[in-house]
Design a protein around this motif. Structure first.
Motif, PDB file in Angstrom:
ATOM      1  N   CYS A  18      16.395  35.482 -13.811  1.00  0.00           N
ATOM      2  CA  CYS A  18      16.721  34.840 -12.530  1.00  0.00           C
ATOM      3  C   CYS A  18      18.204  35.060 -12.268  1.00  0.00           C
ATOM      4  N   ASP A  19      18.507  35.764 -11.190  1.00  0.00           N
ATOM      5  CA  ASP A  19      19.904  36.040 -10.866  1.00  0.00           C
ATOM      6  C   ASP A  19      20.484  34.836 -10.139  1.00  0.00           C
ATOM      7  N   LEU A  20      21.372  34.148 -10.819  1.00  0.00           N
ATOM      8  CA  LEU A  20      21.913  32.890 -10.320  1.00  0.00           C
ATOM      9  C   LEU A  20      22.974  33.077  -9.248  1.00  0.00           C
ATOM     10  N   ASN A  21      23.401  34.309  -9.036  1.00  0.00           N
ATOM     11  CA  ASN A  21      24.426  34.591  -8.022  1.00  0.00           C
ATOM     12  C   ASN A  21      23.802  35.260  -6.789  1.00  0.00           C
ATOM     13  N   ARG A  22      22.615  34.834  -6.428  1.00  0.00           N
ATOM     14  CA  ARG A  22      21.904  35.338  -5.254  1.00  0.00           C
ATOM     15  C   ARG A  22      21.393  34.160  -4.435  1.00  0.00           C
ATOM     16  N   GLU A  23      21.208  34.386  -3.137  1.00  0.00           N
ATOM     17  CA  GLU A  23      20.545  33.388  -2.313  1.00  0.00           C
ATOM     18  C   GLU A  23      19.107  33.219  -2.786  1.00  0.00           C
ATOM     19  N   GLU A  24      18.525  32.056  -2.538  1.00  0.00           N
ATOM     20  CA  GLU A  24      17.151  31.803  -2.978  1.00  0.00           C
ATOM     21  C   GLU A  24      16.173  32.824  -2.415  1.00  0.00           C
ATOM     22  N   SER A  25      16.437  33.320  -1.217  1.00  0.00           N
ATOM     23  CA  SER A  25      15.510  34.242  -0.563  1.00  0.00           C
ATOM     24  C   SER A  25      15.761  35.706  -0.916  1.00  0.00           C
ATOM     25  N   ALA A  26      16.811  35.997  -1.672  1.00  0.00           N
ATOM     26  CA  ALA A  26      17.176  37.387  -1.953  1.00  0.00           C
ATOM     27  C   ALA A  26      16.124  38.065  -2.817  1.00  0.00           C
ATOM     28  N   PRO A  27      15.707  39.293  -2.463  1.00  0.00           N
ATOM     29  CA  PRO A  27      14.729  40.009  -3.291  1.00  0.00           C
ATOM     30  C   PRO A  27      15.195  40.178  -4.734  1.00  0.00           C
ATOM     31  N   GLY A  28      16.492  40.364  -4.929  1.00  0.00           N
ATOM     32  CA  GLY A  28      17.019  40.589  -6.265  1.00  0.00           C
ATOM     33  C   GLY A  28      17.131  39.351  -7.124  1.00  0.00           C
ATOM     34  N   LEU A  29      16.744  38.204  -6.620  1.00  0.00           N
ATOM     35  CA  LEU A  29      16.813  36.989  -7.418  1.00  0.00           C
ATOM     36  C   LEU A  29      15.916  37.109  -8.654  1.00  0.00           C
ATOM     37  N   VAL A  30      14.747  37.695  -8.495  1.00  0.00           N
ATOM     38  CA  VAL A  30      13.872  38.050  -9.611  1.00  0.00           C
ATOM     39  C   VAL A  30      13.662  39.555  -9.495  1.00  0.00           C
ATOM     40  N   PRO A  31      14.555  40.357 -10.075  1.00  0.00           N
ATOM     41  CA  PRO A  31      14.588  41.792  -9.770  1.00  0.00           C
ATOM     42  C   PRO A  31      13.393  42.557 -10.344  1.00  0.00           C
ATOM     43  N   GLU A  32      12.822  43.413  -9.525  1.00  0.00           N
ATOM     44  CA  GLU A  32      11.754  44.299  -9.982  1.00  0.00           C
ATOM     45  C   GLU A  32      12.302  45.652 -10.397  1.00  0.00           C
ATOM     46  N   ILE A  33      13.537  45.936 -10.000  1.00  0.00           N
ATOM     47  CA  ILE A  33      14.242  47.142 -10.414  1.00  0.00           C
ATOM     48  C   ILE A  33      15.732  46.814 -10.437  1.00  0.00           C
ATOM     49  N   SER A  34      16.449  47.382 -11.407  1.00  0.00           N
ATOM     50  CA  SER A  34      17.883  47.130 -11.516  1.00  0.00           C
ATOM     51  C   SER A  34      18.577  48.390 -11.999  1.00  0.00           C
ATOM     52  N   ASP A  35      19.494  48.908 -11.180  1.00  0.00           N
ATOM     53  CA  ASP A  35      20.273  50.102 -11.514  1.00  0.00           C
ATOM     54  C   ASP A  35      19.374  51.236 -12.019  1.00  0.00           C
ATOM     55  N   GLY A  36      18.259  51.418 -11.347  1.00  0.00           N
ATOM     56  CA  GLY A  36      17.347  52.502 -11.668  1.00  0.00           C
ATOM     57  C   GLY A  36      16.304  52.181 -12.718  1.00  0.00           C
ATOM     58  N   HIS A  37      16.362  51.001 -13.329  1.00  0.00           N
ATOM     59  CA  HIS A  37      15.396  50.610 -14.354  1.00  0.00           C
ATOM     60  C   HIS A  37      14.340  49.676 -13.765  1.00  0.00           C
ATOM     61  N   ALA A  38      13.072  50.023 -13.928  1.00  0.00           N
ATOM     62  CA  ALA A  38      11.989  49.144 -13.493  1.00  0.00           C
ATOM     63  C   ALA A  38      11.891  47.943 -14.421  1.00  0.00           C
ATOM     64  N   ILE A  39      11.613  46.783 -13.833  1.00  0.00           N
ATOM     65  CA  ILE A  39      11.403  45.542 -14.596  1.00  0.00           C
ATOM     66  C   ILE A  39       9.958  45.111 -14.329  1.00  0.00           C
ATOM     67  N   PRO A  40       8.986  45.726 -14.991  1.00  0.00           N
ATOM     68  CA  PRO A  40       7.582  45.507 -14.630  1.00  0.00           C
ATOM     69  C   PRO A  40       7.114  44.072 -14.791  1.00  0.00           C
ATOM     70  N   GLY A  41       7.690  43.344 -15.740  1.00  0.00           N
ATOM     71  CA  GLY A  41       7.276  41.961 -15.929  1.00  0.00           C
ATOM     72  C   GLY A  41       7.631  41.043 -14.782  1.00  0.00           C
ATOM     73  N   ASN A  42       8.514  41.498 -13.894  1.00  0.00           N
ATOM     74  CA  ASN A  42       8.881  40.676 -12.737  1.00  0.00           C
ATOM     75  C   ASN A  42       8.035  40.974 -11.509  1.00  0.00           C
ATOM     76  N   ILE A  43       7.213  41.996 -11.571  1.00  0.00           N
ATOM     77  CA  ILE A  43       6.347  42.310 -10.431  1.00  0.00           C
ATOM     78  C   ILE A  43       5.262  41.239 -10.340  1.00  0.00           C
ATOM     79  N   GLY A  44       5.236  40.550  -9.217  1.00  0.00           N
ATOM     80  CA  GLY A  44       4.284  39.453  -9.031  1.00  0.00           C
ATOM     81  C   GLY A  44       4.660  38.175  -9.740  1.00  0.00           C
ATOM     82  N   ALA A  45       5.890  38.091 -10.253  1.00  0.00           N
ATOM     83  CA  ALA A  45       6.328  36.876 -10.951  1.00  0.00           C
ATOM     84  C   ALA A  45       6.342  35.683 -10.008  1.00  0.00           C
ATOM     85  N   ASP A  46       6.207  34.500 -10.571  1.00  0.00           N
ATOM     86  CA  ASP A  46       6.209  33.259  -9.806  1.00  0.00           C
ATOM     87  C   ASP A  46       7.664  32.877  -9.498  1.00  0.00           C
ATOM     88  N   ARG A  47       8.140  33.294  -8.323  1.00  0.00           N
ATOM     89  CA  ARG A  47       9.528  33.014  -7.944  1.00  0.00           C
ATOM     90  C   ARG A  47       9.797  31.518  -7.877  1.00  0.00           C
TER      91      ARG A  47
END
Length: 247
Positions: free
Chosen positions: A84-113
């Motif tokens: 959980c990215d604490l330096n993002r607005e609640e509505s920001a897509p990157g709050l629970v990132p599905e990709i970061s700097d070119g790396h996929a984060i598959p466990g966050n796809i469909g995560a319970d935001r």
């Protein structure tokens, strides 16, 4: 006065080291941890948890030194920004990132935001808001670190330290020349702009009229204990000068 270094408050989302002095200086570190709770599977190699996508390298150690040796108490994240990215607005897509700097984060796809917000994000910001309201600090030092280059780009980032701000640049205008006088290459709203990414300080500093300095340290200069000790000493000195000049 700051205590002996024991955590003044702790939760799954944050920990606080030291006790603020009203009208003093405090530190925040939104991305200081690479911790992933055992019940969350991000689906990534463990090695990535030691990289910038998971943590702002060096910031936890520097914040601890500031609290324990320089009477600058710290509010420190206790969970990775990949959870959980604490330096993002609640509505920001990157709050629970599905990709970061070119790396996929598959466990966050469909995560319970909503669950991540309730478990990590809101406790972190509620506690920070209460902590700052009680302290009414003269200055907040917002501590982050950045990579010498992005994995998705070959462009080098020459700055050794960056000072970020959004609308309120009172403290930044004092801090930048002080850092330059130390012989550092200083980014003015670089390597990225606080006008684009500044949520924690927008909420807890700018919206409340509190002065702050957003500091970004280049990570190749923050990895070793001696480097961390030097940065803590320098930032404590600069923060004290800024707070004094703001009065």
């Amino acid at each position: 006065m700051v205590d002996d270094g024991r955590a003044a408050a702790v939760s799954e989302a944050f920990r606080q080291i030291g006790t603020p002095t009203r009208g003093g200086i405090v530190c925040t570190a939104d991305h200081a941890s690479n911790h992933v709770p055992a019940d969350i599977d991000l689906g990534i190699p463990a090695s990535l948890l030691d990289e910038h996508i998971a943590i702002d390298i060096g910031t936890e150690a520097i914040a601890q030194i500031l609290a324990r040796e320089y009477a600058i108490p710290a509010h420190i994240a206790a969970v990775s920004r990949l959870v959980c990215d604490l330096n993002r607005e609640e509505s920001a897509p990157g709050l629970v990132p599905e990709i970061s700097d070119g790396h996929a984060i598959p466990g966050n796809i469909g995560a319970d935001r909503a669950a991540r917000l309730a478990r990590f994000y809101r406790p972190y910001h509620s506690a920070l808001g209460e902590w700052l309201a009680a302290a009414q600090p003269a200055l907040i030092l917002s501590l982050h670190s950045f990579t010498p280059r992005l994995e998705t780009s070959d462009a080098a980032r020459p700055w050794e330290v960056g000072v970020l701000y959004n609308r309120d640049d009172r403290a930044a205008r004092i801090a930048i020349p002080l850092l330059e006088a130390e012989g550092l290459i200083v980014g003015d709203n670089l390597p990225y702009s606080g006008r684009d990414l500044n949520y924690t300080m927008n909420r807890h500093a700018e919206d409340e009229g509190r002065a702050y300095v957003g500091v970004e340290l280049r990570q190749d200069l923050t990895q070793m204990p001696d480097d961390q000790a030097r940065w803590a000493a320098l930032l404590a000195k600069i923060a004290q000068r800024v707070a004094s000049d703001l009065r």
